[in-house]
Design a protein around this motif. Structure first.
Motif, PDB file in Angstrom:
ATOM      1  N   PRO A  21       0.809  -1.228   0.000  1.00  0.00           N
ATOM      2  CA  PRO A  21       0.000   0.000   0.000  1.00  0.00           C
ATOM      3  C   PRO A  21       0.845   1.282   0.000  1.00  0.00           C
ATOM      4  CG  PRO A  21      -0.718  -1.475   1.756  1.00  0.00           C
ATOM      5  CD  PRO A  21       0.492  -2.090   1.139  1.00  0.00           C
ATOM      6  N   MET A  22       1.989   1.274   0.672  1.00  0.00           N
ATOM      7  CA  MET A  22       2.832   2.475   0.697  1.00  0.00           C
ATOM      8  C   MET A  22       3.412   2.751  -0.682  1.00  0.00           C
ATOM      9  SD  MET A  22       3.899   5.117   2.225  1.00  0.00           S
ATOM     10  CE  MET A  22       3.131   4.718   3.774  1.00  0.00           C
ATOM     11  N   ARG A  23       3.788   1.702  -1.415  1.00  0.00           N
ATOM     12  CA  ARG A  23       4.303   1.920  -2.771  1.00  0.00           C
ATOM     13  C   ARG A  23       3.210   2.459  -3.684  1.00  0.00           C
ATOM     14  NH1 ARG A  23       7.830  -2.450  -1.367  1.00  0.00           N
ATOM     15  NH2 ARG A  23       6.473  -4.067  -2.200  1.00  0.00           N
ATOM     16  N   ARG A  24       1.980   1.974  -3.509  1.00  0.00           N
ATOM     17  CA  ARG A  24       0.873   2.525  -4.308  1.00  0.00           C
ATOM     18  C   ARG A  24       0.668   3.994  -3.967  1.00  0.00           C
ATOM     19  NH1 ARG A  24      -1.494  -2.390  -2.744  1.00  0.00           N
ATOM     20  NH2 ARG A  24      -2.988  -1.336  -1.396  1.00  0.00           N
ATOM     21  N   GLN A  25       0.781   4.327  -2.707  1.00  0.00           N
ATOM     22  CA  GLN A  25       0.621   5.724  -2.282  1.00  0.00           C
ATOM     23  C   GLN A  25       1.740   6.587  -2.855  1.00  0.00           C
ATOM     24  OE1 GLN A  25       0.004   5.965   1.937  1.00  0.00           O
ATOM     25  NE2 GLN A  25      -0.227   8.175   1.931  1.00  0.00           N
ATOM     26  N   ILE A  26       2.957   6.081  -2.851  1.00  0.00           N
ATOM     27  CA  ILE A  26       4.094   6.826  -3.408  1.00  0.00           C
ATOM     28  C   ILE A  26       3.908   7.025  -4.905  1.00  0.00           C
ATOM     29  CG2 ILE A  26       6.560   6.641  -3.942  1.00  0.00           C
ATOM     30  CD1 ILE A  26       6.875   5.304  -1.134  1.00  0.00           C
ATOM     31  N   LEU A  27       3.510   5.972  -5.612  1.00  0.00           N
ATOM     32  CA  LEU A  27       3.299   6.102  -7.056  1.00  0.00           C
ATOM     33  C   LEU A  27       2.176   7.092  -7.344  1.00  0.00           C
ATOM     34  CD1 LEU A  27       4.167   5.195  -9.864  1.00  0.00           C
ATOM     35  CD2 LEU A  27       2.517   3.321  -9.683  1.00  0.00           C
ATOM     36  N   SER A  28       1.111   7.042  -6.570  1.00  0.00           N
ATOM     37  CA  SER A  28       0.014   8.001  -6.756  1.00  0.00           C
ATOM     38  C   SER A  28       0.494   9.427  -6.544  1.00  0.00           C
ATOM     39  CB  SER A  28      -1.134   7.701  -5.780  1.00  0.00           C
ATOM     40  OG  SER A  28      -1.739   6.490  -6.109  1.00  0.00           O
ATOM     41  N   ALA A  29       1.320   9.644  -5.530  1.00  0.00           N
ATOM     42  CA  ALA A  29       1.856  10.983  -5.271  1.00  0.00           C
ATOM     43  C   ALA A  29       2.722  11.444  -6.432  1.00  0.00           C
ATOM     44  CB  ALA A  29       2.652  11.000  -3.967  1.00  0.00           C
ATOM     45  N   LEU A  30       3.530  10.537  -6.983  1.00  0.00           N
ATOM     46  CA  LEU A  30       4.378  10.910  -8.117  1.00  0.00           C
ATOM     47  C   LEU A  30       3.538  11.260  -9.343  1.00  0.00           C
ATOM     48  CD1 LEU A  30       7.259   8.295  -7.793  1.00  0.00           C
ATOM     49  CD2 LEU A  30       7.388  10.771  -7.389  1.00  0.00           C
ATOM     50  N   VAL A  31       2.474  10.515  -9.568  1.00  0.00           N
ATOM     51  CA  VAL A  31       1.584  10.813 -10.698  1.00  0.00           C
ATOM     52  C   VAL A  31       0.921  12.170 -10.487  1.00  0.00           C
ATOM     53  CG1 VAL A  31      -0.552  10.111 -11.857  1.00  0.00           C
ATOM     54  CG2 VAL A  31       1.218   8.404 -11.346  1.00  0.00           C
ATOM     55  N   ARG A  32       0.450  12.399  -9.278  1.00  0.00           N
ATOM     56  CA  ARG A  32      -0.228  13.659  -8.953  1.00  0.00           C
ATOM     57  C   ARG A  32       0.726  14.848  -9.078  1.00  0.00           C
ATOM     58  NH1 ARG A  32      -2.087  11.782  -4.641  1.00  0.00           N
ATOM     59  NH2 ARG A  32      -0.453  12.484  -3.242  1.00  0.00           N
ATOM     60  N   GLU A  33       1.944  14.699  -8.582  1.00  0.00           N
ATOM     61  CA  GLU A  33       2.919  15.800  -8.568  1.00  0.00           C
ATOM     62  C   GLU A  33       3.734  15.891  -9.848  1.00  0.00           C
ATOM     63  OE1 GLU A  33       3.069  18.000  -6.078  1.00  0.00           O
ATOM     64  OE2 GLU A  33       1.423  16.921  -5.105  1.00  0.00           O
ATOM     65  N   GLY A  34       3.775  14.822 -10.623  1.00  0.00           N
ATOM     66  CA  GLY A  34       4.590  14.806 -11.832  1.00  0.00           C
ATOM     67  C   GLY A  34       6.029  14.432 -11.562  1.00  0.00           C
ATOM     68  N   GLY A  35       6.368  14.210 -10.312  1.00  0.00           N
ATOM     69  CA  GLY A  35       7.719  13.830  -9.930  1.00  0.00           C
ATOM     70  C   GLY A  35       8.059  14.413  -8.577  1.00  0.00           C
ATOM     71  N   ALA A  36       9.033  13.794  -7.904  1.00  0.00           N
ATOM     72  CA  ALA A  36       9.437  14.270  -6.582  1.00  0.00           C
ATOM     73  C   ALA A  36      10.705  13.545  -6.158  1.00  0.00           C
ATOM     74  CB  ALA A  36       8.327  14.020  -5.562  1.00  0.00           C
ATOM     75  N   THR A  37      11.326  14.044  -5.105  1.00  0.00           N
ATOM     76  CA  THR A  37      12.478  13.375  -4.502  1.00  0.00           C
ATOM     77  C   THR A  37      11.995  12.555  -3.317  1.00  0.00           C
ATOM     78  OG1 THR A  37      12.934  15.172  -2.965  1.00  0.00           O
ATOM     79  CG2 THR A  37      13.990  15.302  -5.152  1.00  0.00           C
ATOM     80  N   SER A  38      12.838  11.661  -2.837  1.00  0.00           N
ATOM     81  CA  SER A  38      12.456  10.874  -1.662  1.00  0.00           C
ATOM     82  C   SER A  38      12.249  11.789  -0.457  1.00  0.00           C
ATOM     83  CB  SER A  38      13.494   9.794  -1.361  1.00  0.00           C
ATOM     84  OG  SER A  38      14.760  10.368  -1.137  1.00  0.00           O
ATOM     85  N   THR A  39      13.014  12.864  -0.378  1.00  0.00           N
ATOM     86  CA  THR A  39      12.870  13.814   0.733  1.00  0.00           C
ATOM     87  C   THR A  39      11.518  14.513   0.694  1.00  0.00           C
ATOM     88  OG1 THR A  39      15.262  14.164   0.751  1.00  0.00           O
ATOM     89  CG2 THR A  39      13.906  15.836   1.841  1.00  0.00           C
ATOM     90  N   SER A  40      11.129  14.989  -0.481  1.00  0.00           N
ATOM     91  CA  SER A  40       9.842  15.692  -0.568  1.00  0.00           C
ATOM     92  C   SER A  40       8.672  14.730  -0.372  1.00  0.00           C
ATOM     93  CB  SER A  40       9.721  16.451  -1.890  1.00  0.00           C
ATOM     94  OG  SER A  40       9.741  15.564  -2.988  1.00  0.00           O
ATOM     95  N   LEU A  41       8.808  13.493  -0.820  1.00  0.00           N
ATOM     96  CA  LEU A  41       7.747  12.506  -0.594  1.00  0.00           C
ATOM     97  C   LEU A  41       7.625  12.173   0.885  1.00  0.00           C
ATOM     98  CD1 LEU A  41       8.426  10.132  -3.598  1.00  0.00           C
ATOM     99  CD2 LEU A  41       6.318  11.413  -3.203  1.00  0.00           C
ATOM    100  N   ALA A  42       8.756  11.991   1.557  1.00  0.00           N
ATOM    101  CA  ALA A  42       8.736  11.637   2.982  1.00  0.00           C
ATOM    102  C   ALA A  42       8.092  12.731   3.823  1.00  0.00           C
ATOM    103  CB  ALA A  42      10.148  11.356   3.470  1.00  0.00           C
ATOM    104  N   ALA A  43       8.172  13.968   3.360  1.00  0.00           N
ATOM    105  CA  ALA A  43       7.579  15.077   4.114  1.00  0.00           C
ATOM    106  C   ALA A  43       6.056  14.969   4.172  1.00  0.00           C
ATOM    107  CB  ALA A  43       7.987  16.411   3.495  1.00  0.00           C
ATOM    108  N   THR A  44       5.467  14.242   3.221  1.00  0.00           N
ATOM    109  CA  THR A  44       4.004  14.132   3.178  1.00  0.00           C
ATOM    110  C   THR A  44       3.502  12.739   3.556  1.00  0.00           C
ATOM    111  OG1 THR A  44       3.993  13.517   0.840  1.00  0.00           O
ATOM    112  CG2 THR A  44       3.902  15.882   1.354  1.00  0.00           C
ATOM    113  N   LEU A  45       4.421  11.815   3.852  1.00  0.00           N
ATOM    114  CA  LEU A  45       4.044  10.437   4.149  1.00  0.00           C
ATOM    115  C   LEU A  45       4.445  10.062   5.575  1.00  0.00           C
ATOM    116  CD1 LEU A  45       5.237   8.840   0.790  1.00  0.00           C
ATOM    117  CD2 LEU A  45       2.871   9.230   1.498  1.00  0.00           C
ATOM    118  N   PRO A  46       3.795   9.056   6.145  1.00  0.00           N
ATOM    119  CA  PRO A  46       4.090   8.654   7.525  1.00  0.00           C
ATOM    120  C   PRO A  46       5.286   7.698   7.642  1.00  0.00           C
ATOM    121  CG  PRO A  46       2.273   7.362   6.707  1.00  0.00           C
ATOM    122  CD  PRO A  46       2.630   8.347   5.622  1.00  0.00           C
TER     123      PRO A  46
END
Length: 114
Positions: A21-46
């Motif tokens: 589920p976390m990988r699906r959430q990460i992929l969804s965030a990347l699709v929504r944002e168009g791209g991101a770094t692991s740092t910026s993703l971690a700022a919005t994830l638990p």
């Protein structure tokens, strides 16, 4: 950053990557944002940045993301072609089962009750 070609991706690689589920959430965030770094993703994830990086590595191996070094960080972007191929494979598999079930139904309806 991947070393294999998209054609090398098996449906099970994609399905295994998306089983978490976390990988699906990460992929969804990347699709929504168009791209991101692991740092910026971690700022919005638990989860920690290190956990995000590990999940991104799995998604990368499955061909679902592509990483590009930008300065000191790697920016990941979604790459959905392997997912689209997996979806086509699943649809073809479902169609095969539908044909088999229809054939069974036809046989059952042709038989007269005893």
């Amino acid at each position: 950053m991947t070393g294999t070609h998209d054609g090398d991706r098996a449906p099970e690689d994609v399905l295994l990557a998306l089983a978490d589920p976390m990988r699906r959430q990460i992929l969804s965030a990347l699709v929504r944002e168009g791209g991101a770094t692991s740092t910026s993703l971690a700022a919005t994830l638990p989860v920690t940045r290190q956990a995000v990086a590990k999940h991104l590595a799995v998604l990368d191996r499955a061909g679902l993301v592509r990483g590009h070094r930008t300065g000191r960080e790697v920016r990941y972007e979604p790459h959905l072609q392997p997912l689209e191929r997996t979806t086509r494979w699943l649809n073809a598999l479902a169609a095969q089962w539908d044909r088999r079930l229809d054939a069974i139904k036809d046989l059952a309806e042709r038989e007269e009750p005893s």
